[in-house]
Design an enzyme around this catalytic site. Structure first.
Site, PDB file in Angstrom:
ATOM      1  CG  HIS A 124      36.204  14.854  -3.712  1.00 22.95           C
ATOM      2  ND1 HIS A 124      37.577  14.115  -3.424  1.00 22.95           N
ATOM      3  CD2 HIS A 124      36.863  15.905  -3.150  1.00 22.95           C
ATOM      4  CE1 HIS A 124      38.424  14.559  -2.912  1.00 22.95           C
ATOM      5  NE2 HIS A 124      38.094  15.973  -2.830  1.00 22.95           N
ATOM      6  CG  ASP A 201      32.255  11.517  -0.007  1.00 24.66           C
ATOM      7  OD1 ASP A 201      32.427  11.926   1.352  1.00 24.66           O
ATOM      8  OD2 ASP A 201      33.018  12.148  -0.998  1.00 24.66           O
ATOM      9  CD  GLN A 204      32.707  19.536   1.728  1.00 24.40           C
ATOM     10  OE1 GLN A 204      32.085  20.308   2.200  1.00 24.40           O
ATOM     11  NE2 GLN A 204      34.126  19.477   1.317  1.00 24.40           N
ATOM     12  CE  LYS A 227      36.850  17.868   3.504  1.00 24.66           C
ATOM     13  NZ  LYS A 227      37.293  18.699   2.332  1.00 24.66           N
ATOM     14  CB  CYS A 365      39.048  17.084  -5.751  1.00 23.87           C
ATOM     15  SG  CYS A 365      40.482  17.425  -5.240  1.00 23.87           S
TER      16      CYS A 365
HETATM   17  N1  PMP Z   1      34.667  13.683  -0.490  1.00 24.31           N
HETATM   18  C1  PMP Z   1      34.145  14.922  -0.570  1.00 24.31           C
HETATM   19  C2  PMP Z   1      32.915  15.430  -0.898  1.00 24.31           C
HETATM   20  C3  PMP Z   1      35.249  15.906  -0.002  1.00 24.31           C
HETATM   21  O1  PMP Z   1      34.704  17.096   0.071  1.00 24.31           O
HETATM   22  C4  PMP Z   1      36.345  15.657   0.292  1.00 24.31           C
HETATM   23  C5  PMP Z   1      37.569  16.793   0.665  1.00 24.31           C
HETATM   24  N2  PMP Z   1      37.656  17.735  -0.257  1.00 24.31           N
HETATM   25  C6  PMP Z   1      36.627  14.162   0.209  1.00 24.31           C
HETATM   26  C7  PMP Z   1      35.794  13.584  -0.179  1.00 24.31           C
HETATM   27  C8  PMP Z   1      38.086  13.854   0.549  1.00 24.31           C
HETATM   28  O2  PMP Z   1      38.323  13.982   1.896  1.00 24.31           O
HETATM   29  P1  PMP Z   1      39.712  13.650   2.481  1.00 24.31           P
HETATM   30  O3  PMP Z   1      40.743  14.589   1.629  1.00 24.31           O
HETATM   31  O4  PMP Z   1      39.721  14.340   3.938  1.00 24.31           O
HETATM   32  O5  PMP Z   1      39.932  12.380   2.757  1.00 24.31           O
END
Ligand code: PMP
Length: 407
Positions: A124, A201, A204, A227, A365
């Site tokens: 991401h 990270d 997910q 999430k 993203c």
């Molecule tokens: N890493 C991953 C794999 C994600 O899916 C996301 C959220 N789409 C994020 C990081 C960022 O999370 P947040 O926007 O809640 O900070």
């Protein structure tokens, strides 16, 4: 054979019981954010109706109650990820902040010019850009683990990248775009052989997989409450105590200090050293309620239901002519990204929304990952505990309608 009573679970999510564009809502955008059970919503309302106060230094009853519930949530998080101590649980605003915290503190202090950081092609943007910023600032080299055609990490390439120069490896547990579950235990082990620290990270993964940071031997693990059926604006960074202790603070301010004089300031103990300012108390408290929701139904049961949905949907979708699923990893969570011959993902998204079906379209993203597959984006359907096979039938029928309209 379902163990969970999905209809009863659905009744706990008021938002699902509505029509969108004249049709009963089908919510398949769970990888972006899950919906919240009534218990989580009620916890937030209860906090502001009865307990609201600033935490930690108050001696009055409300401050004590707010502090007690805030710290009880920290303990619940510790248990949820199998950390050994609450000192290792830092509340953040989300995964993004957790990663930036590590980049700005651990990264600035311990990674120097000529060193290397490894990320992956599945990341991401929030696990790419903070490292690029750090690398640019300090002359560090950023290396990227390539992604195979199935959407898995090329582990051989990863092994060849490792050396004593690598100070940090930062990869996701689960890909938000493709659903791939990465072999993080192995990734961590290999990195540790070269003395590199590893950040996972877990944005997910946290709602689908059981997490045990000690068994994984992860140095850092970041995730977001929103999430996993919790509120937005709150997240967790786990870090090993000895590493967190060696790191400088992130933001300066109240709460993170022990003593302040104009000559010298000393910092608070863990985890408060990394929690400057008044935190998002209500949402921290509600995160515990979200973890209770998951525990009540059982993570394994939730995962089994989601996997059933994944298998069902994969089979149905692959029967649609001209539809291709991007990401067919052997180990996947309930995320399906697909493209359609001759139809732009954006158009699919709009036309499904017209039928009350919420999916996500675009690059999710993960622009470099889209470039890897030579596509502009995908349509992504991602499932949570409250989804049903009937809803997947609606999606499949919806896609057939889109095809009829556009082709
Ligand atoms: N890493 C991953 C794999 C994600 O899916 C996301 C959220 N789409 C994020 C990081 C960022 O999370 P947040 O926007 O809640 O900070």
């Amino acid at each position: 054979t379902e163990i969970l009573d999905i209809q009863a679970i659905r009744a706990d999510f008021p938002i699902l019981d509505q029509e969108v564009n004249g049709r009963k809502l089908v919510y398949f955008d769970n990888a972006a954010t899950t919906q919240k059970p009534k218990s989580v919503i009620d916890t937030i309302a209860h906090y502001y109706n009865f307990d609201n106060a600033n935490i930690h230094r108050g001696i009055h009853t409300l401050a004590e109650r707010a502090t007690r519930d805030f710290e009880a949530s920290r303990e619940a998080v510790r248990e949820f990820i199998g950390a050994s101590s609450i000192e290792e649980i830092i509340f953040t605003s989300g995964t993004t902040q957790g990663i930036n915290l590590v980049a700005s503190t651990f990264g600035r202090k311990f990674i120097k010019e000529g060193d290397e950081i490894i990320i992956s092609g599945l990341e991401h943007h929030s696990n790419i850009v903070p490292w690029q910023m750090l690398c640019e600032e300090k002359g560090i080299k950023l290396k990227v683990i390539p992604v195979t055609d199935l959407g898995e990490l090329d582990m051989e390439a990863y092994q060849n990248m490792l050396s004593e120069k690598v100070k940090l490896v930062s990869v996701n547990h689960v890909s938000n775009s493709l659903g791939t579950i990465n072999p993080i235990k192995h990734i961590i082990e290999l990195a540790h052989n070269f003395g590199a620290k590893v950040l996972i990270d877990g944005a997910q993964a946290s709602s689908h997989l059981t997490i045990d940071v000690q068994a994984l031997d992860a140095d850092f693990y970041a995730f977001s409450a929103h999430k996993l059926y919790g509120p937005t604006g709150i997240g967790v960074l786990y870090g090993k105590k000895e590493i967190l202790n060696a790191m400088p603070p992130y933001m300066g301010g109240g709460e993170m200090i022990k003593e302040v004089t104009f000559e010298k300031t000393t910092y608070n103990e863990l985890p408060y050293k990394f929690e400057a300012g008044t935190p998002n108390i209500a949402d921290v408290v509600a995160l515990k309620t979200a973890l209770e929701f998951i525990a009540q139904h059982g993570k394994e049961n939730i995962a089994a239901h989601e996997d059933m949905l994944l298998q069902y949907a994969t089979k149905q979708l692959l029967e649609i002519d001209g539809l291709k699923i991007i990401g067919q990893a052997k180990e996947k969570v309930s995320v399906i990204s697909f493209i359609m011959d001759g139809i732009h993902p954006q158009d699919i998204g709009v036309l499904l929304d017209n039928q009350g079906i919420a999916v996500r379209t675009g690059h999710h993203c993960t622009q470099p990952l889209m470039q890897r597959f030579n596509i502009v984006g995908t349509t992504r359907a991602s499932f949570a505990v409250y989804n049903t096979t009937e809803e997947i039938d609606r999606l499949v029928a919806g896609i057939h309608r889109v095809k009829k309209m556009l082709l």
